[in-house]
Write a protein that holds these residues in place. Structure first.
Motif, short mmCIF file in Angstrom:
data_model
loop_
_atom_site.label_atom_id
_atom_site.label_comp_id
_atom_site.label_asym_id
_atom_site.label_seq_id
_atom_site.Cartn_x
_atom_site.Cartn_y
_atom_site.Cartn_z
N SER A 1 -33.24 -2.95 8.41
CA SER A 1 -32.27 -4.03 8.53
C SER A 1 -32.54 -4.85 9.79
O SER A 1 -32.32 -6.06 9.81
CB SER A 1 -30.85 -3.49 8.54
N GLY B 1 -33.23 -8.69 9.57
CA GLY B 1 -32.31 -9.56 10.29
C GLY B 1 -33.04 -10.50 11.24
O GLY B 1 -32.69 -11.66 11.38
N ALA C 1 -34.63 -13.18 9.07
CA ALA C 1 -33.61 -14.07 8.51
C ALA C 1 -32.98 -14.94 9.58
O ALA C 1 -32.76 -16.14 9.37
CB ALA C 1 -32.53 -13.23 7.81
N LEU D 1 -25.56 -20.42 4.38
CA LEU D 1 -25.98 -19.01 4.43
C LEU D 1 -25.46 -18.34 5.70
O LEU D 1 -25.04 -17.19 5.68
CB LEU D 1 -27.51 -18.92 4.37
N THR D 2 -25.49 -19.09 6.82
CA THR D 2 -24.99 -18.52 8.07
C THR D 2 -23.52 -18.13 7.94
O THR D 2 -23.10 -17.05 8.36
CB THR D 2 -25.15 -19.53 9.22
N ALA E 1 -23.19 -15.07 5.94
CA ALA E 1 -23.58 -13.89 6.72
C ALA E 1 -22.47 -13.51 7.69
O ALA E 1 -22.12 -12.34 7.84
CB ALA E 1 -24.87 -14.17 7.48
N ALA F 1 -20.51 -9.79 7.64
CA ALA F 1 -21.13 -8.88 8.61
C ALA F 1 -20.26 -7.69 8.98
O ALA F 1 -20.79 -6.67 9.40
CB ALA F 1 -21.53 -9.66 9.86
N THR G 1 -25.16 -4.69 4.91
CA THR G 1 -24.21 -5.30 5.83
C THR G 1 -24.77 -5.42 7.24
O THR G 1 -24.50 -6.40 7.92
CB THR G 1 -22.90 -4.51 5.88
N LEU H 1 -27.04 -8.47 8.08
CA LEU H 1 -26.32 -9.72 8.32
C LEU H 1 -25.98 -9.88 9.80
O LEU H 1 -26.13 -10.95 10.38
CB LEU H 1 -25.04 -9.77 7.48
N ALA I 1 -29.04 -10.78 11.69
CA ALA I 1 -29.43 -12.16 11.42
C ALA I 1 -28.60 -13.12 12.27
O ALA I 1 -29.14 -14.06 12.86
CB ALA I 1 -29.25 -12.48 9.93
N ILE I 2 -27.29 -12.85 12.36
CA ILE I 2 -26.43 -13.75 13.12
C ILE I 2 -26.78 -13.75 14.60
O ILE I 2 -26.92 -14.80 15.23
CB ILE I 2 -24.96 -13.35 12.92
#
Lengths: 365, 285
Positions: free
Chosen positions: A155, A159, A162, A178-179, A182, A186, A244, A247, A250-251
């Motif tokens: 992940s 992440g 992404a 998409l953000t 996410a 999350a 999860t 995400l 990614a953020i």
């Protein structure tokens, strides 16, 4: 290219080194080394101190629970069989001694510290008596560490990629949507994802096994069929963690990359005519990765803790399933052992991180 | 400019959470439609295992209880416990975070920060579960208190950081120079600027508490609080997924996912809306 560029400078550097008195350089190196040693010693000292504090707090916590675990167990037996089991005080006293619960609090504390901290002996399990609690835990640990450790790693990588893409394409129409998606997803607990995945893939689509770590017909063996079965059984529990937590990665990666994207050195790299891929990999990602490595270390420490319920839902023979079984049967020593091992892994991950980060990040002395 | 323009995520989060809260709050009036006057938990009123139909939109379970009414009850209890625990957790977080931030750099701050950091490292779920397993018959309030005590550390850390930033602002120095005491500075100058962050702290404490509560119920602990997790636990133990009554698990899971999405959107939205550092970052990019 950079490396080739550095070669012509090498003679100059050695010339410089020759011109400076040798002793001064050596003295500086010794001072530096001593300072590093000081830091390492201080970190190790802090680590030992916090381990001791954690063990003490756990001891206090387990002793604050009203009633002795032996009494609680006796009561549970009575409830279960619907009658008064004549557990004489003698029997209770015998078991109290067997589980190290006799004597006053200080004697118990001393015994506890010497046994658990120094010998790693957590006492026998209640249910699987006389098997040691540590034995049960160390049987469950590889499954948990293997499954959730690799899930955290996967992940993290997903992440990172992404987040990089979300930041790079932030002026398009798709990326902000998409953000937001996410961001919304999350914080969903792992076990909800696990329940959703079980329902979808094990009951509706019937693609993947719903529980266990390998097919019940197989015995643990080092061959392709067994390994394949283990992998197949790990997909759903692993994914419920990956879905999860990736995400979240990614953020945070996106935020880091966006803050880097305003920097001048990127403009310069672009002006030099470097390709986008090169810029992303060597200039953006390398800078964004350092804080994320810290996060990765912490998450790996929490991998033992993060997913008790996922392990339970999938009947996966890890720490989570052991915890739930120990809870329903009030297996005191196993519970204490799980709490201790959870804290120790987090603290150890923090220590390793503190010690290793300076090797990766040149900005930290 | 942005203060008049509401962040879309904040709005979406408030709408989702608001809907769920309204449904949960009207449970005492809604549930009797399907469960009858005897209440959702009364046993043996309807036929058992009846499939979804007009009178029972989600069907009934083994004990002849209406599943929709039970779901509403579970939702209401989950929210009540979550709110109680969240308020307690936020309150502790405010006290610790404010004291720590206000006396930033002193011994008090150092001590409180150490405790907060340690609290964040402690794996809270097994500890809560051990408490719930050994202490029989935890009442709903006791459960909420335990959950609250375990969910303050994140809020405390966030509030401390914010107080540290606000404290260095000129207007706070101004107030202190004009003779305001510690309490007055905290109450009149700092707190009003912290409301959005208190909202963030509350939302995350509630999420933590509900997450733990449902988790506890799934493994069969804390049964006095009939939560959505209790339904899931019942469904898992009866194997409802394989006998065609998957709604017993799926509906609570979907509600919980919506709740977590809503609360988290509020969190993110509040931050975007009120964080001065994020202001205008959109126009610059």
């Amino acid at each position: 290219m950079e490396r080739r560029g550095a070669v012509p400078h090498a003679p100059q550097e050695s010339q410089l080194a020759d011109s400076v008195p040798n002793t001064a350089l050596r003295a500086a190196r010794i001072v530096r080394r001593r300072r590093v040693l000081m830091v390492v010693v201080r970190r190790l000292g802090g680590y030992v101190l916090s381990i001791w504090a954690a063990f003490t707090v756990t001891f206090i916590f387990f002793h604050l629970i009203p009633g002795s675990p032996i009494d609680a167990y006796a009561q549970q037996m009575e409830n279960q069989f619907g009658q008064q089991v004549p557990l004489s005080s003698q029997v209770i006293a015998f078991w109290n001694k067997e589980f190290g619960l006799n004597g006053n609090v200080f004697e118990q504390y001393y015994r506890y510290l010497t046994n658990t901290l120094l010998r790693g002996n957590m006492g026998p399990s209640f249910i699987a008596f006389p098997e040691p609690a540590s034995e049960l835990i160390f049987h469950a640990l590889p499954w948990t560490v293997g499954l959730f450790g690799s899930a955290v790693l996967i992940s993290w990588i997903m992440g990172l990629v992404a987040g990089l893409l979300l930041a790079w394409f932030k002026d398009t129409v798709v990326a902000p949507t998409l953000t937001t998606l996410a961001l919304a997803g999350a914080q969903i607990p792992y076990y909800l994802a696990a329940l959703g995945l079980v329902f979808l893939f094990a009951f509706i689509l019937l693609w993947l096994p719903q529980q266990g770590a390998y097919a019940a017909s197989l015995t643990p063996h080092f061959d392709f069929r067994f390994i394949g079965s283990v992998l197949k059984h790990s997909i759903l529990p692993g994914c419920s963690l990956v879905i999860t937590s990736f995400l979240g990665w990614a953020i945070s990666t996106r935020a880091l990359v966006v803050s880097i994207m305003g920097e001048d050195f990127l403009l310069y790299a672009e002006a030099k005519g470097l390709r986008t891929g090169t810029i992303l990999r060597h200039y953006v990602l390398r800078n964004a990765m350092l804080p994320q490595i810290t996060g990765l270390g912490i998450s790996l420490g929490f991998a033992v803790n993060g997913a008790y319920l996922v392990s339970y839902i999938f009947n996966y023979p890890g720490i989570g399933l052991l915890l739930v079984n120990a809870l329903t049967q009030l297996d005191y020593n196993v519970l204490e052992g799980i709490v201790l091992i959870s804290i120790v892994t987090v603290l150890t991950a923090n220590l390793l991180l503190d010690l290793c980060l300076p090797l990766v990040d040149p900005r930290i002395e | 400019m942005r203060s008049t323009h509401w962040d879309g995520r904040l709005l979406a989060g408030m709408v989702i959470t608001g809907l769920i809260v309204v449904v949960a709050a009207s449970e005492p009036w809604l549930a009797p439609f399907w469960s009858g006057a005897a209440g959702p938990t009364a046993v043996g009123i309807f036929a058992s295992w009846s499939h979804p139909q007009w009178a029972h939109p989600l069907g009934t379970n083994q004990f002849g209880q209406d599943i929709l009414a039970l779901t509403l009850l579970g939702l209401r209890n989950s929210l009540v416990v979550g709110l109680q625990a969240g308020i307690l957790g936020t309150f502790i977080g405010i006290c610790v975070g404010f004291t720590s931030g206000y006396f930033g750099g002193t011994v008090v701050d150092e001590a409180l920060r150490t405790v907060t950091d340690a609290w964040l490292v402690i794996p809270s779920f097994p500890l809560i579960a051990v408490l719930a397993a050994f202490v029989r018959n935890l009442s709903v309030t006791e459960l909420a208190i335990i959950l609250g005590i375990f969910s303050w550390a994140g809020a405390a850390r966030a509030i401390r950081a914010q107080v540290l930033m606000l404290r260095s602002m000129a207007y706070v120095d101004m107030a202190r120079l004009s003779g305001a005491g510690h309490i007055a500075v905290i109450g009149q100058e700092l707190l009003p600027n912290m409301y959005p962050y208190l909202g963030v702290g509350l939302a995350s404490s509630i999420m933590g508490a509900i997450g733990s509560l449902v988790g506890l119920s799934i493994i069969g602990l804390g049964q006095n609080a009939f939560s959505l997790g209790t339904l899931i636990q019942y469904g898992l133990s009866e194997g409802v997924l394989s006998i065609g009554f998957s709604q017993i698990i799926v509906v609570p899971v979907l509600i919980l996912i919506a709740l977590f999405v809503g609360l988290n959107l509020i969190n993110v939205g509040l931050d975007v809306q009120f964080n001065p550092r994020l202001k205008g970052s959109k126009s610059r990019g």
